[in-house]
Design a protein around this motif. Structure first.
Motif, PDB file in Angstrom:
ATOM      1  N   THR A 193       0.834  -1.202   0.000  1.00 60.46           N
ATOM      2  CA  THR A 193       0.000   0.000   0.000  1.00 60.46           C
ATOM      3  C   THR A 193       0.869   1.252   0.000  1.00 60.46           C
ATOM      4  O   THR A 193       0.559   2.241  -0.683  1.00 60.46           O
ATOM      5  CB  THR A 193      -0.928   0.021   1.229  1.00 60.46           C
ATOM      6  N   ARG A 216      -8.772   4.310  -2.934  1.00 53.59           N
ATOM      7  CA  ARG A 216      -8.587   3.800  -1.572  1.00 53.59           C
ATOM      8  C   ARG A 216      -9.210   4.763  -0.570  1.00 53.59           C
ATOM      9  O   ARG A 216      -9.511   5.913  -0.898  1.00 53.59           O
ATOM     10  CB  ARG A 216      -7.101   3.616  -1.259  1.00 53.59           C
ATOM     11  N   GLU A 220      -6.643   4.943   4.822  1.00 54.79           N
ATOM     12  CA  GLU A 220      -5.520   4.114   4.371  1.00 54.79           C
ATOM     13  C   GLU A 220      -4.383   4.973   3.822  1.00 54.79           C
ATOM     14  O   GLU A 220      -3.211   4.748   4.128  1.00 54.79           O
ATOM     15  CB  GLU A 220      -5.984   3.144   3.281  1.00 54.79           C
TER      16      GLU A 220
END
Length: 384
Positions: A193, A216, A220
């Motif tokens: 990520t 996203r 996050e």
């Protein structure tokens, strides 16, 4: 039996736990006058199966495009099928034409549902009501069943982590930039990520913009940026203003909007966006703010982002004349000519007696409608 009351007497976490433990089936509605917002969550035997919130400007199709799951052509093809009378949901059509797998679709829908619930779990004021009944009428693009207990645990964890993240990322309009190279050797040890977020850092996109681009959650992305800032990979900055003007905390939203409008008129779009974002922080429920942001995104050749802003403006004020025309422009730039015609026609109707609209503007929009109708007919025949 209806369950209702103010959140100051029964917290939102307690409401979710009650519905989970009692295995309720029905619809929970949460309204916040302070936020001018409303959320809806549907339960089936205590399990969350659907959720939506009025402030979310991003339809499923646009999120799938932004996250790279499908292409613009796939989305347009599915929408054309709906226009020709196919009653299947957008997600079902995208699966049917092979644009996305059922599994990826369900993941995206689950992500959307969870983000709505996480937003509601942060509310400390408002009024809730629960009406028991069947959930079979809910229109969702893919079936999901999310255990309420797991969502509550994740929501509590996020709230704890946000309290730490806010020390470095006080709002979502800050911009991450690459930190200066210190000359140290070695490779970066980042999570997948974090690599994805790092690749989207260009010194211009803010936290919200990166989240939108990647499809996203803002949490996050903020968490990944927070971690990379702590590791010395990124630094956090405020947006630069070309005029050198500084934001005044005491300045009213009207004056800030005037500065944003003036900057946009000069073609200084980054400065205009910065002032408009500041106006949003001062008054997050002012429709004129989102209409101006939509105009700025259009001028920046970002019609999808413009569409989101303009739909938000019209949810807050359905009679905001300028937003109707701008939304038509945003849809036309995406090749959605039929929808563009609808919004331009509404602009002509509600702006009929608006003294700020002159004959040349009306003529230009009428010309655009005729051109869009021709293009829409050509697209339909090509797909027919």
């Amino acid at each position: 039996m209806a369950i209702e009351g103010p959140l100051k007497e029964l917290g939102i976490h307690d409401v979710f736990q009650l519905l989970d433990l009692s295995r309720k089936t029905g619809t929970l509605t949460v309204v916040s006058e302070l936020r001018r917002n409303k959320g809806t969550v549907v339960f089936d035997q205590g399990v969350i199966v659907y959720a939506e919130i009025e402030s979310n400007p991003h339809p499923l199709g646009n999120l799938l495009v932004r996250s790279g799951k499908i292409g613009e052509a796939d989305l347009q093809r599915a929408r054309d099928m709906q226009l020709r009378g196919d009653e299947r949901r957008l997600g079902e059509l995208l699966v049917a034409i092979g644009a996305i797998s059922q599994r990826d679709l369900e993941r995206q829908v689950r992500f959307q549902v969870e983000e709505v619930v996480f937003e509601l779990l942060s509310w400390r004021e408002g009024y809730f009501s629960f009406a028991e009944g069947s959930e079979t009428e809910v229109r969702a693009d893919a079936p999901v069943r999310i255990p309420t207990e797991s969502v509550l645990m994740e929501g509590a964890r996020r709230i704890d982590e946000w309290s730490q993240i806010e020390g470095k990322i006080p709002h979502l309009s800050v911009v991450p930039v690459l930190a200066p190279v210190a000359g140290a050797e070695g490779s970066l040890d980042l999570l997948p990520t974090e690599w994805e977020v790092l690749a989207a850092v260009d010194g211009d996109r803010d936290v919200r913009g990166i989240a939108t681009m990647l499809g996203r959650s803002e949490f996050e992305v903020a968490k990944a940026i927070f971690g990379m800032e702590a590791a010395g990979v990124l630094t956090i900055t405020e947006r630069k203003r070309s005029s050198g003007e500084s934001l005044q905390a005491t300045e009213g939203v009207g004056a800030v909007l005037d500065r944003a409008t003036a900057a946009a008129a000069r073609g200084e779009l980054e400065e205009a966006r910065s002032w408009a974002e500041h106006a949003r922080s001062l008054e997050p429920h002012e429709p004129a703010v989102y209409s101006l942001l939509g105009h700025i995104e259009l001028a920046s050749h970002r019609p999808q982002d413009a569409e989101g802003c303009l739909r938000r403006a019209l949810r807050l004020d359905p009679l905001l004349v300028s937003a109707h025309r701008l939304l038509g422009d945003a849809l036309a730039l995406q090749g959605r000519f039929g929808e563009a015609v609808e919004w331009w026609t509404r602009w002509l109707k509600i702006g009929e007696h608006d003294p700020e609209i002159n004959a040349s503007q009306v003529e230009r929009v009428q010309d655009a409608i005729r051109a869009a109708e021709t293009l829409d007919a050509l697209v339909r025949s090509a797909h027919g």
